[in-house]
Design a protein around this motif. Structure first.
Motif, PDB file in Angstrom:
ATOM      1  N   VAL A  27      -9.009   1.809   0.908  1.00  0.00           N
ATOM      2  CA  VAL A  27      -8.520   1.546   2.256  1.00  0.00           C
ATOM      3  C   VAL A  27      -9.664   1.797   3.237  1.00  0.00           C
ATOM      4  CG1 VAL A  27      -6.883   2.263   4.053  1.00  0.00           C
ATOM      5  CG2 VAL A  27      -6.203   2.349   1.633  1.00  0.00           C
TER       6      VAL A  27
ATOM      7  N   LEU B   8      -6.314  -0.837   7.213  1.00  0.00           N
ATOM      8  CA  LEU B   8      -5.232  -0.126   7.879  1.00  0.00           C
ATOM      9  C   LEU B   8      -5.640   0.194   9.313  1.00  0.00           C
ATOM     10  CD1 LEU B   8      -2.945   2.398   6.272  1.00  0.00           C
ATOM     11  CD2 LEU B   8      -3.817   2.872   8.536  1.00  0.00           C
TER      12      LEU B   8
ATOM     13  N   TYR C  63      -9.941   2.231   7.258  1.00  0.00           N
ATOM     14  CA  TYR C  63      -9.037   2.391   8.395  1.00  0.00           C
ATOM     15  C   TYR C  63      -9.813   2.621   9.681  1.00  0.00           C
ATOM     16  CZ  TYR C  63      -9.669   7.486   8.527  1.00  0.00           C
ATOM     17  OH  TYR C  63     -10.191   8.753   8.654  1.00  0.00           O
TER      18      TYR C  63
ATOM     19  N   HIS D 209      -7.581  -2.750   1.402  1.00  0.00           N
ATOM     20  CA  HIS D 209      -6.498  -2.647   2.376  1.00  0.00           C
ATOM     21  C   HIS D 209      -7.153  -2.268   3.706  1.00  0.00           C
ATOM     22  CE1 HIS D 209      -3.454  -2.439  -0.870  1.00  0.00           C
ATOM     23  NE2 HIS D 209      -4.357  -1.700  -1.483  1.00  0.00           N
TER      24      HIS D 209
ATOM     25  N   SER E 223      -0.767  -1.999   7.710  1.00  0.00           N
ATOM     26  CA  SER E 223      -1.798  -2.337   6.725  1.00  0.00           C
ATOM     27  C   SER E 223      -1.859  -3.847   6.527  1.00  0.00           C
ATOM     28  CB  SER E 223      -1.488  -1.653   5.389  1.00  0.00           C
ATOM     29  OG  SER E 223      -2.530  -1.874   4.467  1.00  0.00           O
TER      30      SER E 223
ATOM     31  N   LEU F 147       3.651  -1.137   3.918  1.00  0.00           N
ATOM     32  CA  LEU F 147       3.030   0.176   3.895  1.00  0.00           C
ATOM     33  C   LEU F 147       4.129   1.181   3.593  1.00  0.00           C
ATOM     34  CD1 LEU F 147       0.721   2.180   4.377  1.00  0.00           C
ATOM     35  CD2 LEU F 147       1.246   2.032   6.835  1.00  0.00           C
TER      36      LEU F 147
ATOM     37  N   LEU G  16       0.856  -1.178   0.000  1.00  0.00           N
ATOM     38  CA  LEU G  16       0.000   0.000   0.000  1.00  0.00           C
ATOM     39  C   LEU G  16       0.893   1.228   0.000  1.00  0.00           C
ATOM     40  CD1 LEU G  16      -2.709   1.459   0.229  1.00  0.00           C
ATOM     41  CD2 LEU G  16      -2.588   1.119   2.720  1.00  0.00           C
TER      42      LEU G  16
END
Length: 138
Positions: free
Chosen positions: A75, A103, A77, A101, A117, A130, A2
């Motif tokens: 992503v 995170l 997160y 992804h 990640s 990452l 990532l």
């Protein structure tokens, strides 16, 4: 792997620290087949120190906006406020998209947040590199 800009990484950390000790959550969007380029902070509907949940109305609105802009979530997160940056059982259970992804920003030590990640496929956790760079994503 990532690849994120310093700007996006810093924005995630600021978001996580601003909400500490409650977990923060959000996504980073970008064009399909392209790089993640736009941070979209979301409200943690659980308002908890050990869990997060997207607000369903806000999530629907954001996903509609992504469609209108021709973007997708690259992503997802969230922060961990009392544990290291590693997926919990709940994180694994709710990870639905193998292309995403996942995170995690740990704010256990607010002076030195940890960011990692992962890919989560069929319950299997794989950490990925990452890379945070000044170079703009392609």
């Amino acid at each position: 792997m990532l690849l994120l800009s310093h700007e996006l990484a810093d924005a995630m950390v600021r978001h996580a620290l601003a909400h500490h000790p409650v977990e923060a959550c959000g996504l980073i969007a970008g064009p399909p087949g392209g790089a993640p380029v736009r941070l979209v902070p979301l409200r943690n509907a659980s308002n908890a120190t050990d869990a997060f949940r997207f607000d369903s109305r806000e999530q629907l609105s954001v996903w509609r906006e992504l469609d209108e802009r021709g973007e997708m979530p690259h992503v997802l997160y969230h922060s961990h406020t009392a544990s290291r940056a590693y997926p919990s059982r709940d994180d694994v259970a709710f990870a639905a998209d193998p292309a995403t992804h996942y995170l995690i920003v740990s704010t256990v030590d607010p002076q030195s947040p940890e960011m990692r990640s992962f890919r989560i496929v069929s319950g299997r956790i794989t950490e990925e590199a990452l890379v945070i760079s000044d170079c703009p994503p392609r």
